[in-house]
Design an enzyme around this catalytic site. Structure first.
Site, PDB file in Angstrom:
ATOM      1  N   CYS A 206      61.591  -3.706   3.224  1.00  0.00           N
ATOM      2  CA  CYS A 206      61.857  -4.952   3.950  1.00  0.00           C
ATOM      3  C   CYS A 206      63.251  -5.507   3.688  1.00  0.00           C
ATOM      4  O   CYS A 206      63.637  -6.522   4.276  1.00  0.00           O
ATOM      5  CB  CYS A 206      60.807  -5.988   3.580  1.00  0.00           C
ATOM      6  SG  CYS A 206      59.155  -5.293   3.553  1.00  0.00           S
TER       7      CYS A 206
ATOM      8  N   HIS B 115      56.743  -9.709  10.723  1.00  0.00           N
ATOM      9  CA  HIS B 115      57.571  -9.070   9.701  1.00  0.00           C
ATOM     10  C   HIS B 115      58.114  -7.771  10.293  1.00  0.00           C
ATOM     11  O   HIS B 115      57.375  -6.795  10.439  1.00  0.00           O
ATOM     12  CB  HIS B 115      56.758  -8.804   8.447  1.00  0.00           C
ATOM     13  CG  HIS B 115      57.609  -8.476   7.255  1.00  0.00           C
ATOM     14  ND1 HIS B 115      58.945  -8.116   7.372  1.00  0.00           N
ATOM     15  CD2 HIS B 115      57.332  -8.460   5.929  1.00  0.00           C
ATOM     16  CE1 HIS B 115      59.439  -7.888   6.168  1.00  0.00           C
ATOM     17  NE2 HIS B 115      58.482  -8.102   5.270  1.00  0.00           N
TER      18      HIS B 115
ATOM     19  N   HIS C 249      62.638 -15.346   3.179  1.00  0.00           N
ATOM     20  CA  HIS C 249      61.885 -14.104   3.390  1.00  0.00           C
ATOM     21  C   HIS C 249      60.558 -14.472   4.044  1.00  0.00           C
ATOM     22  O   HIS C 249      60.161 -13.843   5.011  1.00  0.00           O
ATOM     23  CB  HIS C 249      61.696 -13.372   2.062  1.00  0.00           C
ATOM     24  CG  HIS C 249      61.117 -12.011   2.230  1.00  0.00           C
ATOM     25  ND1 HIS C 249      61.687 -11.055   3.048  1.00  0.00           N
ATOM     26  CD2 HIS C 249      59.991 -11.428   1.716  1.00  0.00           C
ATOM     27  CE1 HIS C 249      60.946  -9.956   3.020  1.00  0.00           C
ATOM     28  NE2 HIS C 249      59.920 -10.158   2.224  1.00  0.00           N
TER      29      HIS C 249
END
Lengths: 90, 415
Positions: B164, B339, B302
């Site tokens: 990520c 995401h 995030h």
């Protein structure tokens, strides 16, 4: 084994497969039986993809098209003959 | 330019292909309006899984920056080409530039061409055949290779696969290469197309996916008391970075200045975040830029909407910023675009840049009932003007432990 393939029909379908391949590759061209496939902007990797498409189209076992057969292809008519020969071997 | 000097790095182009908009303007407008890109998964039947939602791009060919005729790629590259085209167009890149050996391509992707992998695996199971282009579509550097070839960039072509954090890392490493004088310009960003069913099942098995039973649009709820887990998304974002001198010499538009890149690693656990390590990262990014904590006005968090991330990120911001943490305006776009894994940090940078350029902090959608443990200004529901000018911090914390922070400054500086 597929012995019933008609050469004229195979030729037509080879042209169609090649035309679809060229369009997908962003290199559409007007082609005929005598067209030199080496002048259509197909590189060696592209040629392996075209052979794969032909194997799919004619349900030809991938071991039936040998490297020697591919090396002898110059024109669209040669592709047709290659498919017919490979089909006879399958 | 000579190696050894430190060069200012500016942003001269941005591009985005997202589930809420194709193109940066559409993305920003939708982000600020709270529009959700999350819906029931359409690519396959999600009913066997706990989470049935994802943020999907319906038709990338509708992007004004999509160009047909660049060959056949995995979806991960197709999405990237649209975002890269927008960024390079805005930056007015000349693809036949004589100095293109000083131009680099930096791409982040967590997993590469998984749709092709799934398709070809199925073909193999049924026919024992695999397409001859399969490897070239699946490999993680397929996107970088294609982007570099398309724009004729003959400098470094590098791919970062740090889950990520991949997109942030790609941008950060491009920043370093320019700052050190190794190259003059880079196209840098992230891309991901993770909605392959086997992979989706893997995420579901980890029990980190949203268990939300209401409308799909509400499935991702970062910093909320009723958070339910993360939602996967697909998309791509790119920026053009270049030395300030190079941009000035060619009259390129300067959209902002990338001030800092910091990266470190959490080694205590492959998935559990470490707030202290995240705080150390943020402090390092601020110090490396020669900034003070008070110079940060906005944080693109995030913000995955998992309990572990939300709590740790809040603690890290407290620890890194001290009293200033309560004056930060912080939001997470993942509530809207999901995401996007390897693209997430690149979307974060685009968001942070637009926030400080326009003086507007986008909201955290679905944040109706804040988690009392997430006691910072997480921008619930509505966008607000930035309370004061400043820089944006972009956080990315990856599975595997890679942490990345970027800091971007508005084009006029901090005054």
């Amino acid at each position: 084994m597929n012995m019933s393939l008609d050469k004229a029909e195979v030729h037509t379908r080879v042209l169609e497969v090649l035309q679809r391949f060229l369009t997908r590759s962003g290199k559409p061209a007007s082609i005929a039986g005598g067209s030199d496939v080496r002048t259509l902007g197909i590189d060696s990797l592209g040629f392996t993809e075209l052979i794969f498409d032909l194997e799919d189209e004619f349900h030809v076992d991938d071991r039936s098209i040998t490297d020697d057969m591919i090396a002898n292809v110059r024109t669209v008519d040669d592709l047709t003959d290659m498919v017919l020969a490979a089909s006879a071997r399958s | 330019m000579s190696p050894g000097e430190s060069h200012d790095v500016v942003i001269t182009g941005i591009g985005a292909a997202s589930p809420i908009g194709l193109g940066v303007d559409a993305f920003w407008s939708a982000l600020c309006s709270g529009k959700s890109g999350v819906s029931t998964v359409r690519r396959f039947d999600p009913s066997p899984y706990t989470c049935t939602s994802a943020a999907q791009i319906d038709d990338i060919t509708k992007s004004p920056y999509y160009e047909a005729g660049h060959g056949v790629h995995d979806r991960v590259t197709t999405l990237a080409l649209a975002a890269a085209a927008e960024a390079t167009k805005q930056a007015r890149i000349q693809t036949d530039s004589a100095d293109s050996h000083d131009f680099g391509t930096y791409v982040g992707t967590g997993i590469g061409g998984v749709e092709t992998h799934e398709y070809e695996s199925e073909r193999f199971r049924t026919s024992r055949r695999v397409h001859p282009a399969a490897i070239l579509k699946v490999m993680c550097n397929a996107t970088a290779a294609r982007v570099a070839a398309l724009y004729k960039f003959t400098g470094p072509s590098v791919t970062f696969t740090t889950a990520c954090a991949s997109g942030s890392q790609a941008i950060g490493e491009a920043f370093l290469a320019i700052r050190r004088g190794g190259i003059q310009l880079a196209i840098a960003g992230g891309t991901e197309a993770p909605l392959s069913e086997p992979l989706y099942a893997g995420w579901d098995a980890m029990r980190v996916m949203s268990r939300w039973s209401g409308e799909a649009a509400g499935a991702c709820r970062p910093f909320s008391a009723d958070r339910s887990g993360l939602v996967l998304g697909e998309g791509s974002a790119f920026v053009v970075l270049e030395s300030a001198a190079h941009a000035a010499a060619r009259g390129a538009p300067v959209l902002g200045r990338l001030r800092s890149y910091a990266t470190n690693t959490t080694i205590s656990h492959p998935t559990a975040p470490d707030a202290s390590q995240e705080a150390r990262l943020i402090r390092r990014a601020i110090e490396d830029a020669g900034l003070r904590p008070e110079d940060i006005a906005f944080v693109s968090a995030h913000g995955t909407g998992t309990l572990a991330n939300d709590i740790a990120e809040t603690r890290a911001l407290h620890e890194a910023f001290g009293p200033h943490a309560r004056r930060l305006q912080i939001s997470s776009g993942k509530a809207q675009i999901g995401h996007t894994l390897g693209a997430a940090g690149a979307f974060g940078l685009v968001t942070g840049l637009l926030a400080v350029r326009h003086g507007i902090a986008p909201p955290t959608a679905n944040l109706i009932t804040p988690d009392p443990q997430c006691d910072l200004d997480y921008m619930p529901i509505e966008p607000r003007p930035l309370a004061r000018p400043g820089c944006a911090l972009i956080n990315a914390f990856a599975f595997g432990g890679t942490n990345v922070a970027l800091i971007v400054e508005p084009p006029g500086g901090l005054s």
